[in-house]
Every structure is written in structure tokens, then in C-alpha cells.
Design a protein around this motif. Structure first.
Motif, PDB file in Angstrom:
ATOM      1  N   THR A  72     -13.354 -31.099  33.412  1.00  0.00           N
ATOM      2  CA  THR A  72     -12.062 -30.929  34.073  1.00  0.00           C
ATOM      3  C   THR A  72     -11.845 -29.528  34.628  1.00  0.00           C
ATOM      4  O   THR A  72     -10.985 -29.333  35.490  1.00  0.00           O
ATOM      5  N   GLY A  73     -12.588 -28.551  34.128  1.00  0.00           N
ATOM      6  CA  GLY A  73     -12.363 -27.170  34.511  1.00  0.00           C
ATOM      7  C   GLY A  73     -11.175 -26.541  33.807  1.00  0.00           C
ATOM      8  O   GLY A  73     -10.795 -25.411  34.105  1.00  0.00           O
ATOM      9  N   LYS A  74     -10.572 -27.276  32.859  1.00  0.00           N
ATOM     10  CA  LYS A  74      -9.425 -26.770  32.119  1.00  0.00           C
ATOM     11  C   LYS A  74      -9.863 -26.143  30.796  1.00  0.00           C
ATOM     12  O   LYS A  74     -11.014 -26.247  30.386  1.00  0.00           O
ATOM     13  N   LEU A  75      -8.906 -25.534  30.129  1.00  0.00           N
ATOM     14  CA  LEU A  75      -9.122 -24.995  28.795  1.00  0.00           C
ATOM     15  C   LEU A  75      -9.247 -26.143  27.793  1.00  0.00           C
ATOM     16  O   LEU A  75      -8.417 -27.052  27.769  1.00  0.00           O
ATOM     17  N   GLY A  76     -10.281 -26.118  26.960  1.00  0.00           N
ATOM     18  CA  GLY A  76     -10.407 -27.084  25.881  1.00  0.00           C
ATOM     19  C   GLY A  76      -9.671 -26.560  24.660  1.00  0.00           C
ATOM     20  O   GLY A  76      -9.820 -25.389  24.299  1.00  0.00           O
ATOM     21  N   VAL A  77      -8.865 -27.404  24.014  1.00  0.00           N
ATOM     22  CA  VAL A  77      -8.048 -26.960  22.883  1.00  0.00           C
ATOM     23  C   VAL A  77      -8.359 -27.799  21.656  1.00  0.00           C
ATOM     24  O   VAL A  77      -8.455 -29.032  21.741  1.00  0.00           O
ATOM     25  N   VAL A  78      -8.523 -27.106  20.524  1.00  0.00           N
ATOM     26  CA  VAL A  78      -8.880 -27.754  19.261  1.00  0.00           C
ATOM     27  C   VAL A  78      -7.906 -27.332  18.172  1.00  0.00           C
ATOM     28  O   VAL A  78      -7.550 -26.155  18.075  1.00  0.00           O
ATOM     29  N   PHE A  79      -7.475 -28.291  17.355  1.00  0.00           N
ATOM     30  CA  PHE A  79      -6.659 -28.012  16.175  1.00  0.00           C
ATOM     31  C   PHE A  79      -7.460 -28.377  14.929  1.00  0.00           C
ATOM     32  O   PHE A  79      -8.086 -29.431  14.873  1.00  0.00           O
ATOM     33  N   ALA A  80      -7.424 -27.505  13.919  1.00  0.00           N
ATOM     34  CA  ALA A  80      -8.102 -27.778  12.649  1.00  0.00           C
ATOM     35  C   ALA A  80      -7.315 -27.134  11.523  1.00  0.00           C
ATOM     36  O   ALA A  80      -6.568 -26.167  11.736  1.00  0.00           O
ATOM     37  N   THR A  81      -7.485 -27.640  10.335  1.00  0.00           N
ATOM     38  CA  THR A  81      -6.761 -27.109   9.191  1.00  0.00           C
ATOM     39  C   THR A  81      -7.516 -25.936   8.565  1.00  0.00           C
ATOM     40  O   THR A  81      -8.545 -25.487   9.082  1.00  0.00           O
ATOM     41  N   SER A  82      -7.013 -25.434   7.468  1.00  0.00           N
ATOM     42  CA  SER A  82      -7.578 -24.238   6.831  1.00  0.00           C
ATOM     43  C   SER A  82      -8.869 -24.559   6.088  1.00  0.00           C
ATOM     44  O   SER A  82      -9.268 -25.716   5.955  1.00  0.00           O
ATOM     45  N   GLY A  83      -9.499 -23.509   5.561  1.00  0.00           N
ATOM     46  CA  GLY A  83     -10.665 -23.675   4.698  1.00  0.00           C
ATOM     47  C   GLY A  83     -11.781 -24.458   5.354  1.00  0.00           C
ATOM     48  O   GLY A  83     -12.269 -24.083   6.421  1.00  0.00           O
ATOM     49  N   PRO A  84     -12.214 -25.572   4.740  1.00  0.00           N
ATOM     50  CA  PRO A  84     -13.340 -26.341   5.279  1.00  0.00           C
ATOM     51  C   PRO A  84     -13.079 -26.903   6.661  1.00  0.00           C
ATOM     52  O   PRO A  84     -14.007 -27.090   7.447  1.00  0.00           O
ATOM     53  N   GLY A  85     -11.810 -27.178   6.974  1.00  0.00           N
ATOM     54  CA  GLY A  85     -11.508 -27.654   8.315  1.00  0.00           C
ATOM     55  C   GLY A  85     -11.875 -26.621   9.358  1.00  0.00           C
ATOM     56  O   GLY A  85     -12.495 -26.924  10.382  1.00  0.00           O
ATOM     57  N   ALA A  86     -11.497 -25.378   9.101  1.00  0.00           N
ATOM     58  CA  ALA A  86     -11.805 -24.289  10.027  1.00  0.00           C
ATOM     59  C   ALA A  86     -13.294 -23.972  10.048  1.00  0.00           C
ATOM     60  O   ALA A  86     -13.885 -23.771  11.115  1.00  0.00           O
ATOM     61  N   THR A  87     -13.916 -23.933   8.872  1.00  0.00           N
ATOM     62  CA  THR A  87     -15.343 -23.583   8.844  1.00  0.00           C
ATOM     63  C   THR A  87     -16.189 -24.632   9.555  1.00  0.00           C
ATOM     64  O   THR A  87     -17.252 -24.310  10.098  1.00  0.00           O
ATOM     65  N   ASN A  88     -15.726 -25.867   9.585  1.00  0.00           N
ATOM     66  CA  ASN A  88     -16.476 -26.922  10.274  1.00  0.00           C
ATOM     67  C   ASN A  88     -16.525 -26.733  11.787  1.00  0.00           C
ATOM     68  O   ASN A  88     -17.330 -27.387  12.463  1.00  0.00           O
ATOM     69  N   THR A  89     -15.688 -25.862  12.329  1.00  0.00           N
ATOM     70  CA  THR A  89     -15.678 -25.658  13.778  1.00  0.00           C
ATOM     71  C   THR A  89     -16.704 -24.629  14.243  1.00  0.00           C
ATOM     72  O   THR A  89     -16.931 -24.486  15.452  1.00  0.00           O
ATOM     73  N   VAL A  90     -17.329 -23.913  13.324  1.00  0.00           N
ATOM     74  CA  VAL A  90     -18.159 -22.763  13.700  1.00  0.00           C
ATOM     75  C   VAL A  90     -19.331 -23.152  14.599  1.00  0.00           C
ATOM     76  O   VAL A  90     -19.622 -22.461  15.586  1.00  0.00           O
ATOM     77  N   THR A  91     -20.009 -24.252  14.300  1.00  0.00           N
ATOM     78  CA  THR A  91     -21.150 -24.653  15.128  1.00  0.00           C
ATOM     79  C   THR A  91     -20.718 -24.919  16.560  1.00  0.00           C
ATOM     80  O   THR A  91     -21.361 -24.460  17.515  1.00  0.00           O
ATOM     81  N   GLY A  92     -19.625 -25.646  16.728  1.00  0.00           N
ATOM     82  CA  GLY A  92     -19.145 -25.930  18.073  1.00  0.00           C
ATOM     83  C   GLY A  92     -18.704 -24.681  18.811  1.00  0.00           C
ATOM     84  O   GLY A  92     -18.969 -24.520  20.009  1.00  0.00           O
ATOM     85  N   LEU A  93     -18.018 -23.783  18.109  1.00  0.00           N
ATOM     86  CA  LEU A  93     -17.577 -22.544  18.740  1.00  0.00           C
ATOM     87  C   LEU A  93     -18.759 -21.680  19.155  1.00  0.00           C
ATOM     88  O   LEU A  93     -18.756 -21.068  20.237  1.00  0.00           O
ATOM     89  N   THR A  94     -19.777 -21.621  18.308  1.00  0.00           N
ATOM     90  CA  THR A  94     -20.978 -20.849  18.646  1.00  0.00           C
ATOM     91  C   THR A  94     -21.663 -21.421  19.875  1.00  0.00           C
ATOM     92  O   THR A  94     -22.117 -20.686  20.763  1.00  0.00           O
ATOM     93  N   ASP A  95     -21.731 -22.740  19.947  1.00  0.00           N
ATOM     94  CA  ASP A  95     -22.318 -23.398  21.119  1.00  0.00           C
ATOM     95  C   ASP A  95     -21.512 -23.086  22.373  1.00  0.00           C
ATOM     96  O   ASP A  95     -22.075 -22.807  23.436  1.00  0.00           O
ATOM     97  N   ALA A  96     -20.167 -23.133  22.252  1.00  0.00           N
ATOM     98  CA  ALA A  96     -19.312 -22.811  23.397  1.00  0.00           C
ATOM     99  C   ALA A  96     -19.488 -21.363  23.835  1.00  0.00           C
ATOM    100  O   ALA A  96     -19.448 -21.055  25.032  1.00  0.00           O
ATOM    101  N   LEU A  97     -19.699 -20.467  22.870  1.00  0.00           N
ATOM    102  CA  LEU A  97     -19.921 -19.053  23.191  1.00  0.00           C
ATOM    103  C   LEU A  97     -21.222 -18.885  23.960  1.00  0.00           C
ATOM    104  O   LEU A  97     -21.290 -18.163  24.960  1.00  0.00           O
ATOM    105  N   MET A  98     -22.258 -19.570  23.521  1.00  0.00           N
ATOM    106  CA  MET A  98     -23.565 -19.465  24.177  1.00  0.00           C
ATOM    107  C   MET A  98     -23.538 -20.068  25.581  1.00  0.00           C
ATOM    108  O   MET A  98     -24.225 -19.585  26.484  1.00  0.00           O
ATOM    109  N   ASP A  99     -22.727 -21.112  25.768  1.00  0.00           N
ATOM    110  CA  ASP A  99     -22.685 -21.805  27.055  1.00  0.00           C
ATOM    111  C   ASP A  99     -21.507 -21.395  27.924  1.00  0.00           C
ATOM    112  O   ASP A  99     -21.277 -21.976  28.990  1.00  0.00           O
ATOM    113  N   ALA A 100     -20.732 -20.405  27.466  1.00  0.00           N
ATOM    114  CA  ALA A 100     -19.597 -19.868  28.241  1.00  0.00           C
ATOM    115  C   ALA A 100     -18.587 -20.956  28.590  1.00  0.00           C
ATOM    116  O   ALA A 100     -18.183 -21.116  29.750  1.00  0.00           O
ATOM    117  N   VAL A 101     -18.151 -21.717  27.585  1.00  0.00           N
ATOM    118  CA  VAL A 101     -17.153 -22.770  27.771  1.00  0.00           C
ATOM    119  C   VAL A 101     -15.818 -22.289  27.193  1.00  0.00           C
ATOM    120  O   VAL A 101     -15.771 -21.882  26.026  1.00  0.00           O
TER     121      VAL A 101
END
Length: 214
Positions: A72-101
């Protein structure tokens, strides 16, 4: 927002957050709810401008937001809870950082008075996200939300795009702001001695948001 005289109206931080996202053109978020982010999910239920896509895992939510942002060319937005919910996002965030998303990840956190006490499902998300995002912050005061959110989105979309994150304690999400407080916080974002702030994607005009509270 409660009824009554204009200056006595109040809005929660969570409702205000969604209003700001709407002004940026966000119409879809991906996530998986949990206790520490329930105030934000309650706010989602109270509005009808943003659609929530329920994932089965927080990592999947980030990858789905990546696909959405790419197509879409828009901002992707994610909601997650604390602790394990937040830590589970790290792989996706790292991938987005590497691919400039451009991704905005908003995570719930334990109540602010419980920070750094090893509370249930508390994790130091700011430190954890440091190498997985372009920018990330902990929101410690209700009055900082708009400024920190606008800055985070600016970082996600500006220059080389990439993921950003805001970690928001549960009590801050539930905190209420008066109309006059919101107007002052928005006015404080003005730049150039009276000029209206226009963020990098050209969609957020603070005078439009400010008009909501007139």
C-alpha cells in the motif's frame, strides 16, 4: 470523550493515539491483545475508522504489517502486549529494519510505578528494541504521547524507512487528558513561530487534529 462544557471534555491517551494515527492515514492495524494493552484495544472498540486484523502470534502481526506497508505504501502498524508479547515482535522488526519497511510497533507495558521491579510480564523493551528499530521510546507522561508518536512516525517514514516503536505503560494508556491540555500539547508542537507542523507524509496537520477539540 465525555460530554459537558468544551474545556471540561476529556479524552484518554489511547483514544488520542488512535485519532493521531487516523490523521496520518492509518486505517488498518495488526496485533494480538493482552492485559497490558487492553486500554488501547478498548479504544479501538470505541471507534470505527481503524480496522484491526487479529494475528495468531505477534511475529506474524509484524510480518503482516510489513506486507501491508509494501503493497500500500502506507505505514504498517502493530499492537502487542508487554513481556513475551513485545519480545515476540523482535524478529519481524529486525526484518523490517533490514528491508527498510516503515513499521510502527506499539507495545503495552506494566503500570509506570511497577517499572524496574521485575513485575509480571515486565521486560526492558527499550533496550531490547535498540538494535531492531530505527527509533524507540518509553512513554512516561501522558502529555508526551502526541510529541513522541509524531516523532516516531516521522522517523519511520523519513529518510531510509524502517521500524520504530513506542512502549506505553498501561496506566498511561488509560490516563485522561482535558480538552485544554490536548490543545496545549498540540500547540507546543507548532514550529516556525506559528506555522503548523506538517509531518513528512503530508497527511497529518495538527490544526486538523486541534480542530477536534474546539
Amino acid at each position: 470523550m465525555t460530554s459537558g462544557p468544551t474545556e471540561n471534555k476529556t479524552i484518554t491517551v489511547s483514544d488520542l493515539l488512535l485519532d493521531v494515527l487516523t490523521q496520518f492515514g492509518v486505517d488498518t492495524v495488526f496485533g494480538y491483545p493482552g492485559g497490558a494493552i487492553l486500554p488501547l484495544y478498548d479504544a479501538l472498540y470505541r471507534q470505527n475508522k481503524i480496522t484491526h486484523i487479529l494475528a495468531r502470534h505477534e511475529q506474524a502481526a509484524v510480518h503482516a504489517a510489513q506486507g501491508y506497508a509494501r503493497t500500500t505504501g502506507k505505514l504498517g502498524v502493530v499492537f502487542a502486549t508487554s513481556g513475551p508479547g513485545a519480545t515476540n515482535t523482535v524478529t519481524g522488526l529486525t526484518d523490517a529494519l533490514m528491508d527498510a519497511v516503515p513499521i510502527l510497533c506499539i507495545t503495552g507495558q506494566v503500570n509506570s510505578q511497577l517499572l524496574a521491579t521485575d513485575a509480571f510480564q515486565e521486560a526492558n523493551i527499550v533496550s531490547l528494541f535498540r538494535t531492531a528499530t530505527k527509533h524507540n521510546q518509553l512513554v512516561l507522561h501522558k502529555g508526551d504521547l502526541v510529541r513522541q508518536l509524531c516523532f516516531a512516525i516521522h522517523k519511520a517514514l523519513g529518510g531510509k524507512p524502517g521500524p520504530v516503536a513506542l512502549d506505553i505503560p498501561k496506566d498511561i494508556q488509560s490516563a485522561e487528558l482535558s480538552c485544554s491540555e490536548v490543545k496545549q500539547y498540540l500547540a507546543d508542537l507548532s514550529v516556525g513561530k506559528g506555522k503548523t507542523t506538517k509531518e513528512c507524509n503530508g497527511q497529518l496537520f495538527l490544526d486538523t487534529l486541534l480542530g477536534t477539540f474546539h
